[in-house]
Design an enzyme around this catalytic site. Structure first.
Site, PDB file in Angstrom:
ATOM      1  N   ARG A 112       9.446   4.075  -9.946  1.00 31.81           N
ATOM      2  CA  ARG A 112       9.988   5.008  -8.960  1.00 31.81           C
ATOM      3  C   ARG A 112       9.098   6.242  -8.839  1.00 31.81           C
ATOM      4  O   ARG A 112       8.907   6.788  -7.745  1.00 31.81           O
ATOM      5  CB  ARG A 112      11.413   5.417  -9.375  1.00 31.81           C
ATOM      6  CG  ARG A 112      12.152   6.185  -8.288  1.00 31.81           C
ATOM      7  CD  ARG A 112      13.578   6.486  -8.685  1.00 31.81           C
ATOM      8  NE  ARG A 112      14.239   7.245  -7.635  1.00 31.81           N
ATOM      9  CZ  ARG A 112      15.168   8.167  -7.849  1.00 31.81           C
ATOM     10  NH1 ARG A 112      15.563   8.431  -9.080  1.00 31.81           N
ATOM     11  NH2 ARG A 112      15.731   8.809  -6.845  1.00 31.81           N
ATOM     12  N   VAL A 156       4.397  11.248  -0.741  1.00 34.17           N
ATOM     13  CA  VAL A 156       4.156  12.641  -0.368  1.00 34.17           C
ATOM     14  C   VAL A 156       2.683  12.967  -0.602  1.00 34.17           C
ATOM     15  O   VAL A 156       2.230  13.007  -1.735  1.00 34.17           O
ATOM     16  CB  VAL A 156       5.041  13.596  -1.198  1.00 34.17           C
ATOM     17  CG1 VAL A 156       4.842  15.044  -0.749  1.00 34.17           C
ATOM     18  CG2 VAL A 156       6.500  13.203  -1.074  1.00 34.17           C
ATOM     19  N   ASN A 207      13.935  14.190  -4.884  1.00 31.47           N
ATOM     20  CA  ASN A 207      13.373  13.752  -6.171  1.00 31.47           C
ATOM     21  C   ASN A 207      14.405  13.781  -7.287  1.00 31.47           C
ATOM     22  O   ASN A 207      14.055  13.725  -8.468  1.00 31.47           O
ATOM     23  CB  ASN A 207      12.169  14.614  -6.550  1.00 31.47           C
ATOM     24  CG  ASN A 207      10.889  14.115  -5.889  1.00 31.47           C
ATOM     25  OD1 ASN A 207      10.673  12.913  -5.776  1.00 31.47           O
ATOM     26  ND2 ASN A 207      10.048  15.036  -5.444  1.00 31.47           N
ATOM     27  N   SER A 210       0.428  14.695  -7.118  1.00 32.05           N
ATOM     28  CA  SER A 210       0.936  16.000  -6.694  1.00 32.05           C
ATOM     29  C   SER A 210       2.347  16.235  -7.213  1.00 32.05           C
ATOM     30  O   SER A 210       2.766  17.378  -7.417  1.00 32.05           O
ATOM     31  CB  SER A 210       0.905  16.122  -5.168  1.00 32.05           C
ATOM     32  OG  SER A 210       1.669  15.101  -4.555  1.00 32.05           O
ATOM     33  N   HIS A 218       7.478   7.833  -5.341  1.00 34.79           N
ATOM     34  CA  HIS A 218       7.746   9.206  -4.939  1.00 34.79           C
ATOM     35  C   HIS A 218       6.471  10.043  -4.903  1.00 34.79           C
ATOM     36  O   HIS A 218       6.380  10.993  -4.114  1.00 34.79           O
ATOM     37  CB  HIS A 218       8.786   9.834  -5.863  1.00 34.79           C
ATOM     38  CG  HIS A 218      10.186   9.439  -5.507  1.00 34.79           C
ATOM     39  ND1 HIS A 218      11.158  10.355  -5.157  1.00 34.79           N
ATOM     40  CD2 HIS A 218      10.789   8.217  -5.429  1.00 34.79           C
ATOM     41  CE1 HIS A 218      12.285   9.714  -4.884  1.00 34.79           C
ATOM     42  NE2 HIS A 218      12.085   8.424  -5.052  1.00 34.79           N
ATOM     43  N   ASP A 219       5.502   9.703  -5.735  1.00 30.85           N
ATOM     44  CA  ASP A 219       4.220  10.405  -5.658  1.00 30.85           C
ATOM     45  C   ASP A 219       3.449   9.983  -4.405  1.00 30.85           C
ATOM     46  O   ASP A 219       2.997  10.819  -3.632  1.00 30.85           O
ATOM     47  CB  ASP A 219       3.378  10.113  -6.909  1.00 30.85           C
ATOM     48  CG  ASP A 219       2.031  10.829  -6.875  1.00 30.85           C
ATOM     49  OD1 ASP A 219       2.000  12.011  -6.478  1.00 30.85           O
ATOM     50  OD2 ASP A 219       1.014  10.207  -7.226  1.00 30.85           O
ATOM     51  N   HIS A 267      13.807  -2.664  -6.819  1.00 27.09           N
ATOM     52  CA  HIS A 267      15.182  -2.270  -7.122  1.00 27.09           C
ATOM     53  C   HIS A 267      15.816  -3.191  -8.165  1.00 27.09           C
ATOM     54  O   HIS A 267      16.916  -2.906  -8.644  1.00 27.09           O
ATOM     55  CB  HIS A 267      16.039  -2.303  -5.847  1.00 27.09           C
ATOM     56  CG  HIS A 267      15.918  -1.060  -5.019  1.00 27.09           C
ATOM     57  ND1 HIS A 267      16.524  -0.925  -3.792  1.00 27.09           N
ATOM     58  CD2 HIS A 267      15.258   0.099  -5.238  1.00 27.09           C
ATOM     59  CE1 HIS A 267      16.245   0.274  -3.297  1.00 27.09           C
ATOM     60  NE2 HIS A 267      15.478   0.908  -4.151  1.00 27.09           N
TER      61      HIS A 267
END
Length: 320
Positions: A60, A68, A93, A74, A64-65, A191
């Site tokens: 995950r 963005v 997040n 980041s 998420h990195d 998932h």
């Protein structure tokens, strides 16, 4: 002469493609840090032995990195630097974990190969090892990502998908990473690992929605675990599927039975664009693994930075 010319064009084009993809290469650390993958694998095994939920967190974290600014670590930057507004301040997040373990692995690599391995590469390697250690495919990924010197919680708010996202929008997001239709569905198969928070599913449990065809027995079980419309704590969790610590195709089997945890899971099994592929993956785990591997490489190579655009951080939480 014609053959020589074609060979020259092939070499030139190959060089161009490598440069265009920010010089990612499968042997990027061959001379500068040949033990990098072995070190990351060893540390992921140690972490897994103390926390079986860690692999889901690392996968995950990668998404998420990469969602963005691209796969540039980041998400690890803190707000101590005035030029950076931490992405972790974004509500999107919520639940992201194990950032400190990426920094722990970085510390070990700095001892062995000081100044060479980026935090962005560590995130990608941790995620791919997490897939393998839980029973999924062994994926080879190119390396050479550089770390960002900027971060933005506003960009995280804008670019990370909301819990109630629909199928068309999600397919559009993954298509922007260069994924095919099947790869976009396969990447959601991640998932199969981990858990979800009650706060993200209570609307499905207590708000009437005739189009959300959740299995009634499954809904009753979830209501026992999430007994109030407003969760008493944000930490209340439920497993994603029947095998939350094994990377397999159980996710696709579950959603065909109306036992998907999130709204997007339920939609995948009913949408005419996605249902045939869901059935394929539910019936053939090896085929799912094959398509997922291809999708993973594309996801982990999203908008990577070149040497001029980024840096190799000495500490993952701060710019050099």
């Amino acid at each position: 002469m014609g053959t020589s010319f074609l060979l020259l064009v092939t070499v030139v084009m190959g060089t161009f493609i490598r440069v265009h993809e920010a010089q990612l290469a499968y042997d990027y650390y061959k001379f500068s840090c040949p033990s990098v993958e072995a070190i990351v694998k060893t540390e992921i095994v140690k972490i897994f032995l103390t926390d079986v939920s860690a692999p889901a967190a690392f996968i995950r974290l990668l998404f998420h990195d990469c969602q963005v600014q691209g796969c540039d670590a980041s998400i690890l930057l803190t707000s101590h630097d005035l030029a950076c507004n931490s992405e972790m301040e974004s509500s999107r997040n919520f639940g992201i974990r194990k950032l400190e373990m990426i920094n722990h692995i970085k510390t070990i690599l700095e001892i062995n190969c000081p100044g060479h391995v980026s935090c962005a590469d560590i995130i990608a390697l941790a995620a791919k090892e997490s897939v393998f250690i839980t029973g999924g495919p062994e994926i080879k990924i190119p390396l050479g990502r550089k770390d960002s010197v900027t971060c933005s919680s506003q960009q995280a708010d804008a670019n990370l998908p909301a819990a109630g996202i629909g199928v068309p929008k999600l397919l559009q997001i993954f298509a922007s990473h260069g994924m095919t239709h099947k790869e976009s569905i396969a990447i959601l198969g991640a998932h199969t690992l981990g858990v979800g928070h009650c706060i993200n599913i209570v609307s499905r449990l207590y708000d009437a929605n005739p189009s959300d065809q959740m299995n009634w027995g499954f809904k009753g079980l979830l209501r026992l675990k999430c007994p109030t419309r407003v969760p008493l704590t944000n930490l209340t969790i439920v497993p994603n599927d029947l095998t939350p610590f094994a990377f397999d195709n159980q996710y696709f089997k579950n959603i065909l039975m109306g036992k998907g945890l999130f709204g997007i899971d339920s939609s995948l099994s009913r949408d005419p664009q996605t249902m045939p592929v869901v059935r394929q993956f539910a019936a053939d785990q090896n085929y799912f693994f094959q398509v997922f591997s291809s999708a993973f490489v594309k996801l982990s190579s999203t908008k990577v930075l070149t040497q001029r655009e980024g840096e190799v951080r000495r500490q993952c939480y701060h710019r050099n």
